[in-house]
Structures are given as structure tokens and as C-alpha cells.
Design a protein around this motif. Structure first.
Motif, mmCIF file in Angstrom:
data_model
loop_
_atom_site.group_PDB
_atom_site.id
_atom_site.type_symbol
_atom_site.label_atom_id
_atom_site.label_comp_id
_atom_site.label_asym_id
_atom_site.label_seq_id
_atom_site.Cartn_x
_atom_site.Cartn_y
_atom_site.Cartn_z
ATOM 1 N N ILE A 81 0.876 -1.183 0.000
ATOM 2 C CA ILE A 81 0.000 0.000 0.000
ATOM 3 C C ILE A 81 0.907 1.226 0.000
ATOM 4 O O ILE A 81 1.587 1.510 0.980
ATOM 5 C CB ILE A 81 -0.936 0.022 1.229
ATOM 6 N N LYS A 82 0.942 1.919 -1.109
ATOM 7 C CA LYS A 82 1.852 3.060 -1.253
ATOM 8 C C LYS A 82 1.229 4.371 -0.762
ATOM 9 O O LYS A 82 1.918 5.232 -0.240
ATOM 10 C CB LYS A 82 2.301 3.210 -2.710
ATOM 11 N N ARG A 83 -0.076 4.507 -0.939
ATOM 12 C CA ARG A 83 -0.752 5.692 -0.429
ATOM 13 C C ARG A 83 -2.235 5.395 -0.339
ATOM 14 O O ARG A 83 -2.715 4.398 -0.854
ATOM 15 C CB ARG A 83 -0.477 6.929 -1.276
ATOM 16 N N PHE A 84 -2.930 6.290 0.346
ATOM 17 C CA PHE A 84 -4.373 6.137 0.474
ATOM 18 C C PHE A 84 -5.020 7.513 0.524
ATOM 19 O O PHE A 84 -4.364 8.518 0.801
ATOM 20 C CB PHE A 84 -4.741 5.312 1.723
ATOM 21 N N HIS A 85 -6.296 7.538 0.236
ATOM 22 C CA HIS A 85 -7.079 8.777 0.299
ATOM 23 C C HIS A 85 -8.340 8.469 1.087
ATOM 24 O O HIS A 85 -9.031 7.490 0.805
ATOM 25 C CB HIS A 85 -7.427 9.254 -1.111
ATOM 26 N N SER A 86 -8.625 9.287 2.089
ATOM 27 C CA SER A 86 -9.821 9.047 2.895
ATOM 28 C C SER A 86 -10.809 10.191 2.734
ATOM 29 O O SER A 86 -10.422 11.342 2.582
ATOM 30 C CB SER A 86 -9.453 8.880 4.372
ATOM 31 N N THR A 87 -12.078 9.844 2.774
ATOM 32 C CA THR A 87 -13.166 10.815 2.681
ATOM 33 C C THR A 87 -14.134 10.552 3.822
ATOM 34 O O THR A 87 -14.704 9.462 3.916
ATOM 35 C CB THR A 87 -13.920 10.671 1.347
ATOM 36 N N PRO A 88 -14.330 11.542 4.705
ATOM 37 C CA PRO A 88 -15.328 11.343 5.761
ATOM 38 C C PRO A 88 -16.726 11.641 5.227
ATOM 39 O O PRO A 88 -16.906 12.543 4.409
ATOM 40 C CB PRO A 88 -14.922 12.367 6.828
ATOM 41 N N PHE A 89 -17.686 10.864 5.675
ATOM 42 C CA PHE A 89 -19.088 11.124 5.354
ATOM 43 C C PHE A 89 -19.700 11.782 6.582
ATOM 44 O O PHE A 89 -19.698 11.202 7.662
ATOM 45 C CB PHE A 89 -19.833 9.822 5.042
ATOM 46 N N HIS A 90 -20.224 12.974 6.407
ATOM 47 C CA HIS A 90 -20.793 13.692 7.549
ATOM 48 C C HIS A 90 -22.238 13.321 7.804
ATOM 49 O O HIS A 90 -22.732 13.445 8.908
ATOM 50 C CB HIS A 90 -20.645 15.193 7.345
ATOM 51 N N LYS A 91 -22.917 12.857 6.767
ATOM 52 C CA LYS A 91 -24.302 12.441 6.928
ATOM 53 C C LYS A 91 -24.590 11.366 5.897
ATOM 54 O O LYS A 91 -24.259 11.517 4.729
ATOM 55 C CB LYS A 91 -25.252 13.624 6.721
#
Length: 102
Positions: A81-91
Motif C-alpha cells: 500500500i503506497k498511499r491512500f485517500h480518505s473521505t469522511p461522510f458527515h451524513k
């Protein structure tokens, strides 16, 4: 199948989508990574995608620090795993396809 529709915020959790960018992952190691995610108690969905990223998953976590800890451990176990991108869901919006009263 069915899943319970929980209000994660009332339970103190946030919903995250994490995209993984992986290099040189053999089919055997990919199976191991998917199994690692499948049995993790906070990971709720795993998707093998045909796009720029290699895998993505969704997790219910209490904080961004918990996300960082999860990804640190995962990258130690799977250095591919070289990199990752995260996205939070607020609703989370839940669609009900069956009219009320059923």
C-alpha cells in the motif's frame, strides 16, 4: 441481505471511505489484504474497483486518529500500500424503496 440503519453519530462514530493505491501486489497477497479487511471489526464494506485506485473500503471509526492508526497498522502488514485517500461522510442518506406501513 439486510443491514441495520444506525445513527453512527449518536454512537460516537464517523463513516469513512478509504481508497488504497497499491503497487506490486500478488493475487495471493491481495486475497490476504481483502481477508484482513473482511475480519476487521470497524471495516464494513470492501470493494475491488476498476479505476485509478486498486481497492476501497468503508469503515466506522471514532476519530481521524483512529483512522490514522488503522492505516499505519495496515501499511505495516501490507507495505504494498503506497498511499491512500480518505473521505469522511458527515451524513448518510438512506433511501427506503418500500412505502411506509409495510
Amino acid at each position: 441481505g439486510y443491514r441495520a440503519a444506525l445513527n453512527l453519530q449518536k454512537l460516537g462514530y464517523s463513516h469513512y471511505k478509504i481508497e488504497l493505491f497499491i503497487e506490486n501486489l500478488s493475487p495471493r497477497r491481495k486475497d490476504q489484504l481483502i481477508e484482513y479487511m473482511r475480519i476487521h471489526p470497524n471495516i464494513v464494506y470492501v470493494t475491488d474497483v476498476l479505476d485509478l485506485m486498486d481497492l476501497e473500503f468503508e469503515a466506522h471509526l471514532k476519530s481521524a486518529d483512529e483512522l490514522y492508526l488503522l492505516m499505519t497498522k495496515m501499511r505495516q502488514e501490507f507495505p504494498e500500500i503506497k498511499r491512500f485517500h480518505s473521505t469522511p461522510f458527515h451524513k448518510e442518506i438512506i433511501f427506503r424503496y418500500i412505502p411506509g406501513g409495510f
